[in-house]
Design a protein around this motif. Structure first.
Motif, PDB file in Angstrom:
ATOM      1  N   ASP A  34      39.367  35.308  28.038  1.00  0.00           N
ATOM      2  CA  ASP A  34      40.378  35.643  29.040  1.00  0.00           C
ATOM      3  C   ASP A  34      41.085  36.960  28.705  1.00  0.00           C
ATOM      4  OD1 ASP A  34      39.817  33.381  30.508  1.00  0.00           O
ATOM      5  OD2 ASP A  34      41.405  32.171  29.585  1.00  0.00           O
ATOM      6  N   ARG A  35      41.404  37.151  27.441  1.00  0.00           N
ATOM      7  CA  ARG A  35      42.142  38.348  27.047  1.00  0.00           C
ATOM      8  C   ARG A  35      41.278  39.601  27.139  1.00  0.00           C
ATOM      9  NH1 ARG A  35      45.561  35.616  22.016  1.00  0.00           N
ATOM     10  NH2 ARG A  35      46.685  34.146  23.360  1.00  0.00           N
ATOM     11  N   LEU A  36      40.016  39.464  26.791  1.00  0.00           N
ATOM     12  CA  LEU A  36      39.116  40.604  26.903  1.00  0.00           C
ATOM     13  C   LEU A  36      38.864  40.946  28.367  1.00  0.00           C
ATOM     14  CD1 LEU A  36      37.730  42.534  25.054  1.00  0.00           C
ATOM     15  CD2 LEU A  36      35.728  41.045  25.005  1.00  0.00           C
ATOM     16  N   ALA A  37      38.783  39.947  29.209  1.00  0.00           N
ATOM     17  CA  ALA A  37      38.612  40.183  30.647  1.00  0.00           C
ATOM     18  C   ALA A  37      39.839  40.885  31.218  1.00  0.00           C
ATOM     19  CB  ALA A  37      38.354  38.864  31.370  1.00  0.00           C
ATOM     20  N   SER A  73      39.736  44.526  30.195  1.00  0.00           N
ATOM     21  CA  SER A  73      38.706  45.326  30.866  1.00  0.00           C
ATOM     22  C   SER A  73      38.941  45.411  32.365  1.00  0.00           C
ATOM     23  CB  SER A  73      37.322  44.735  30.595  1.00  0.00           C
ATOM     24  OG  SER A  73      37.210  43.438  31.166  1.00  0.00           O
ATOM     25  N   GLY A  74      39.775  44.526  32.869  1.00  0.00           N
ATOM     26  CA  GLY A  74      40.084  44.556  34.293  1.00  0.00           C
ATOM     27  C   GLY A  74      39.042  43.913  35.175  1.00  0.00           C
ATOM     28  N   SER A  75      38.090  43.200  34.588  1.00  0.00           N
ATOM     29  CA  SER A  75      37.045  42.533  35.374  1.00  0.00           C
ATOM     30  C   SER A  75      36.408  41.437  34.530  1.00  0.00           C
ATOM     31  CB  SER A  75      35.982  43.553  35.813  1.00  0.00           C
ATOM     32  OG  SER A  75      35.364  44.135  34.674  1.00  0.00           O
ATOM     33  N   PRO A  76      35.684  40.503  35.156  1.00  0.00           N
ATOM     34  CA  PRO A  76      35.002  39.455  34.384  1.00  0.00           C
ATOM     35  C   PRO A  76      34.031  40.063  33.379  1.00  0.00           C
ATOM     36  CG  PRO A  76      35.019  38.920  36.720  1.00  0.00           C
ATOM     37  CD  PRO A  76      35.504  40.329  36.609  1.00  0.00           C
ATOM     38  N   LEU A  77      33.838  39.386  32.271  1.00  0.00           N
ATOM     39  CA  LEU A  77      32.959  39.896  31.234  1.00  0.00           C
ATOM     40  C   LEU A  77      31.499  39.855  31.672  1.00  0.00           C
ATOM     41  CD1 LEU A  77      34.394  38.337  27.939  1.00  0.00           C
ATOM     42  CD2 LEU A  77      34.952  40.507  29.026  1.00  0.00           C
ATOM     43  N   TRP A 123      46.029  45.033  20.140  1.00  0.00           N
ATOM     44  CA  TRP A 123      46.395  44.182  18.998  1.00  0.00           C
ATOM     45  C   TRP A 123      45.444  42.987  18.886  1.00  0.00           C
ATOM     46  CZ3 TRP A 123      49.145  44.494  14.735  1.00  0.00           C
ATOM     47  CH2 TRP A 123      49.570  43.344  14.086  1.00  0.00           C
ATOM     48  N   GLU A 124      45.110  42.390  20.006  1.00  0.00           N
ATOM     49  CA  GLU A 124      44.196  41.243  19.991  1.00  0.00           C
ATOM     50  C   GLU A 124      42.762  41.686  19.681  1.00  0.00           C
ATOM     51  OE1 GLU A 124      45.068  38.026  20.199  1.00  0.00           O
ATOM     52  OE2 GLU A 124      47.132  38.741  20.223  1.00  0.00           O
ATOM     53  N   ILE A 125      42.383  42.861  20.164  1.00  0.00           N
ATOM     54  CA  ILE A 125      41.040  43.377  19.865  1.00  0.00           C
ATOM     55  C   ILE A 125      40.904  43.647  18.370  1.00  0.00           C
ATOM     56  CG2 ILE A 125      39.519  45.379  20.199  1.00  0.00           C
ATOM     57  CD1 ILE A 125      40.519  45.433  23.122  1.00  0.00           C
ATOM     58  N   SER A 137      50.533  38.456  20.321  1.00  0.00           N
ATOM     59  CA  SER A 137      51.067  39.522  21.160  1.00  0.00           C
ATOM     60  C   SER A 137      51.626  38.879  22.420  1.00  0.00           C
ATOM     61  CB  SER A 137      49.965  40.533  21.507  1.00  0.00           C
ATOM     62  OG  SER A 137      48.913  39.893  22.195  1.00  0.00           O
ATOM     63  N   ALA A 138      52.092  39.724  23.336  1.00  0.00           N
ATOM     64  CA  ALA A 138      52.760  39.195  24.526  1.00  0.00           C
ATOM     65  C   ALA A 138      51.755  38.777  25.593  1.00  0.00           C
ATOM     66  CB  ALA A 138      53.728  40.235  25.074  1.00  0.00           C
ATOM     67  N   PHE A 139      50.947  37.763  25.289  1.00  0.00           N
ATOM     68  CA  PHE A 139      49.984  37.231  26.239  1.00  0.00           C
ATOM     69  C   PHE A 139      50.438  35.856  26.705  1.00  0.00           C
ATOM     70  CE2 PHE A 139      46.961  40.353  24.697  1.00  0.00           C
ATOM     71  CZ  PHE A 139      46.161  40.581  25.798  1.00  0.00           C
ATOM     72  N   GLY A 140      50.106  35.523  27.945  1.00  0.00           N
ATOM     73  CA  GLY A 140      50.337  34.172  28.428  1.00  0.00           C
ATOM     74  C   GLY A 140      49.242  33.243  27.937  1.00  0.00           C
ATOM     75  N   THR A 141      49.420  31.972  28.173  1.00  0.00           N
ATOM     76  CA  THR A 141      48.444  31.001  27.679  1.00  0.00           C
ATOM     77  C   THR A 141      47.093  31.186  28.341  1.00  0.00           C
ATOM     78  OG1 THR A 141      49.252  29.460  29.353  1.00  0.00           O
ATOM     79  CG2 THR A 141      50.226  29.305  27.146  1.00  0.00           C
ATOM     80  N   GLY A 142      47.073  31.794  29.521  1.00  0.00           N
ATOM     81  CA  GLY A 142      45.804  32.015  30.199  1.00  0.00           C
ATOM     82  C   GLY A 142      45.178  33.354  29.894  1.00  0.00           C
ATOM     83  N   GLY A 143      45.791  34.115  29.016  1.00  0.00           N
ATOM     84  CA  GLY A 143      45.223  35.395  28.619  1.00  0.00           C
ATOM     85  C   GLY A 143      45.810  36.578  29.354  1.00  0.00           C
ATOM     86  N   GLU A 144      46.664  36.332  30.374  1.00  0.00           N
ATOM     87  CA  GLU A 144      47.216  37.448  31.127  1.00  0.00           C
ATOM     88  C   GLU A 144      48.318  38.132  30.317  1.00  0.00           C
ATOM     89  OE1 GLU A 144      49.946  34.007  31.970  1.00  0.00           O
ATOM     90  OE2 GLU A 144      47.798  34.341  31.665  1.00  0.00           O
TER      91      GLU A 144
END
Length: 652
Positions: free
Chosen positions: A407-410, A413-417, A368-370, A509-516
């Motif tokens: 943060d959300r894209l990371a 993807s499961g890892s740093p960008l 949704w964010e993408i 969407s259901a994301f925290g403020t830090g992107g998690e």
């Protein structure tokens, strides 16, 4: 209506009574009525009740019917008395299998809730065909189609990115509707044969109206008058649902909307859900199975239902090495078959050139964010998105900072960008929204460096009338589109919001403020369907009528017994022909059987009508329990007789 809708409309007392019945133990299950529960209840029903239930399932399905017509038809077909048939209907109502609505003019109609019918039809159907044992060499023949939830997600995202513009007539603007429709893989041709796939007006294309109906009736979007709004908590929960549950509940909606109330598809749609997910089945064997359960006509329409399931991305067709046509589910068609959900496994791949590769099983909250921060380029099992300065600016307009996007894209993807992606997002994110147009035709910059940079660009400077202070410029309103183009080329992507605008049309969407991603069950999402007709013609609007209470007094089902002579009820006796005629007349009125002594053998006889011929009378009827029997008796063909009241009713 389905069981959850029925339950929600019942008074508290009726709910408490239902909760004591095996079928409703613990209240309605959001996942539907389980196979084990259905079998348990069936085993506790008496034979007459099982018989009339099977008759209702075969002849009526979930479509409403009048009790008088049903009991007359069943009594004749099964060799049962009308009274016994009525009492069997009452028992089904007490068990919470059959429900009743009363129309405004007093007519009562019985019905089985749509999802309950589906479960009972599978239980009462012939044995399910076996899956193909030889799977080597099977070739998939159907083209790839995204599953329906992905198609709807894309449609909703297109609407959300544009803020769902509504015209003065209360319609979604054509441009927005066209953009949203472009994300739907199913077509009007896929829906052409379905009676419900008709809009109440011709304002929307059928495919778009169907998609809107799905999201409106599941409570994700509210359309009213000249406004539209997202139900953000419900949408966030829907995005968080496990894939299997989300798809299965969409299949519930599809079956109820397009098949349940259509005699061509009701039987086959419910039966197919009993097939094992992922297993190939012979198409010919399925056709024979459906014909055996629902008649030849159901088998003839099976292809159209299979085509719709394929268009919604739920079913594949194939061909074996020997040329046998095959089909298989690629989702779990029944909620009870879905394994314990695991977190979505699909990790987003961050490619070079601003591209993102998003697998089909990526968490919907990430997807949704993408959708907001990038544009889809190529669809398929792996969808390719591309983000740009314009799409990052769009995300900024909708309240996403570049830090949140990173943060959300990371997280997705499961890892740093990679460094190249991080730098692009940071550069475009910092520049996004630093310039904004105001209704007074003043171009306003976020800070002085941005204003200096705009004034220094020749292509921009020539369109500026005068600088007002450090941040603002006076411009010609007609030059706004050209200024947007030149500012974007200069690295200052202007905001799409005008001065004073603070709204955020794209839901979170259901994301925290830090992107998690926030973990948590979405138990309330998509568990019900709204009673309203939505954007499609409702095939059977039972929600318009009031539910009737379940009868508790059996005596009221057989009025008029008080004035029956006790002798007629207590024992077998011989009567004068005129009295025999009166007993038979009363039996026909009450819908009960009579016991007749014929040549020393007592038979249970169901009188249907009295007729006269040549000054003599006779009675036509049938033997109890023998639907194909037919007797025509004159009063001298039996000796003793007795009026028989069904068990459980008061008799003198």
């Amino acid at each position: 209506m389905n069981t959850r809708q029925v339950y929600s409309r019942l008074p508290e007392e009726a709910r408490a009574r239902l909760a004591r019945q095996p079928l409703w133990r613990g209240g309605p299950d959001p996942g539907g009525i389980s196979r084990d529960r259905i079998r348990e209840v069936r085993g506790e029903l008496t034979a007459p009740v099982q018989d009339i239930l099977a008759f209702i399932v075969r002849s009526c399905g979930p479509r409403p019917f009048s009790e008088e017509k049903l009991t007359q038809q069943f009594a004749a077909a099964a060799g049962r008395s009308v009274c016994e048939s009525r009492l069997a209907c009452d028992e089904l109502r007490r068990e919470g299998i059959l429900f009743t609505v009363r129309k405004s003019w007093g007519e009562c109609l019985h019905f089985i809730p749509a999802d309950a019918y589906s479960a009972w039809n599978r239980e009462l159907a012939p044995v399910v065909p076996q899956p193909c044992k030889e799977t080597a060499g099977i070739r998939v023949t159907s083209p790839y189609k995204p599953r329906l939830s992905l198609q709807l997600l894309g449609m909703m995202a297109e609407l959300a990115k544009q803020g769902i513009p509504i015209t003065a007539k209360g319609l979604i603007a054509k441009k927005a509707a066209a953009a949203a429709s472009s994300r739907l893989a199913y077509t009007e041709a896929d829906l052409a044969v379905f009676r419900s796939a008709n809009t109440d007006s011709s304002h929307y294309a059928v495919s778009f109206a169907v998609g809107l109906d799905a999201v409106v009736r599941t409570g994700l979007l509210e359309l009213g008058g000249t406004s539209a709004s997202w139900k953000e908590p419900e949408l966030a929960e829907w995005l968080a649902l496990p894939d299997g549950q989300r798809e299965c509940r969409l299949l519930d909606w599809t079956e109820e909307r397009f098949a349940a109330y259509d005699e061509r598809f009701a039987c086959s749609a419910s039966l197919l859900r009993g097939l094992r997910a992922g297993s190939w089945y012979s198409r010919h064997e399925l056709e024979q199975w459906v014909k055996a359960a629902g008649g030849a006509a159901c088998g003839e329409w099976l292809t159209d239902w299979l085509d719709l399931m394929a268009a919604f991305g739920w079913l594949q067709t194939g061909r074996s090495g020997k040329g046998v046509e095959l089909v298989r589910w690629i989702i779990y068609p029944l909620a009870e078959e879905i394994p314990t959900p695991h977190p979505a496994a699909g990790s987003v791949l961050v490619l070079t050139g601003g591209e993102l590769a998003v697998p089909h099983d990526t968490d919907y909250r990430s997807r949704w964010e993408i959708e907001l921060m990038a544009e889809p380029e190529r669809d398929g099992p792996m969808t390719i998105y591309k983000y740009s300065q314009a799409t990052i600016s769009r995300a900024a307009d909708n309240g996403r900072t570049f830090e949140q996007l990173i943060d959300r894209l990371a997280a997705a993807s499961g890892s740093p960008l990679p460094e190249h992606a991080f730098q692009l997002l940071e550069e475009w994110g910092r520049a996004a929204g630093r310039v904004r147009f105001a209704d007074v035709t003043i171009m306003s910059c976020q800070d002085e460096p941005a204003a200096d940079r705009a004034a220094a660009d020749p292509s921009v400077a020539r369109l500026l009338i005068r600088r007002l202070g450090k941040l603002d410029f006076l411009i010609e309103r007609s030059n706004i589109p050209l200024l947007r183009k030149h500012l974007s080329a200069a690295g200052l992507e202007p905001s799409r919001l005008m001065g004073g605008d603070t709204h955020c049309p794209y839901p979170l969407s259901a994301f925290g403020t830090g992107g998690e991603l926030l973990q948590g069950a979405a138990e309330n999402a998509f568990t019900d369907y709204r009673d309203s007709a939505g954007l499609l013609q409702h095939p059977c609007p039972l929600y318009l009528y009031a539910l009737e209470p379940v009868p508790t007094d059996k005596e009221k089902r057989l009025p008029g017994t008080a004035d029956i002579p006790a002798a007629w009820l207590q024992a077998m006796r011989d009567y004068h022909p005129s009295t025999r005629k009166e007993i038979l007349k009363r039996a026909i009125e009450l819908g009960v059987l009579v016991k007749l002594d014929r040549h020393g053998s007592v038979i249970d006889f169901i009188p249907r009508r009295l007729e006269e011929e040549g000054g003599n009378w006779f009675v036509a009827g049938q033997l109890s329990g023998e639907g194909d029997s037919s007797l025509r008796l004159t009063p001298d063909m039996w000796s003793r007789m007795q009026l028989a009241i069904p068990p459980g009713l008061p008799a003198k």
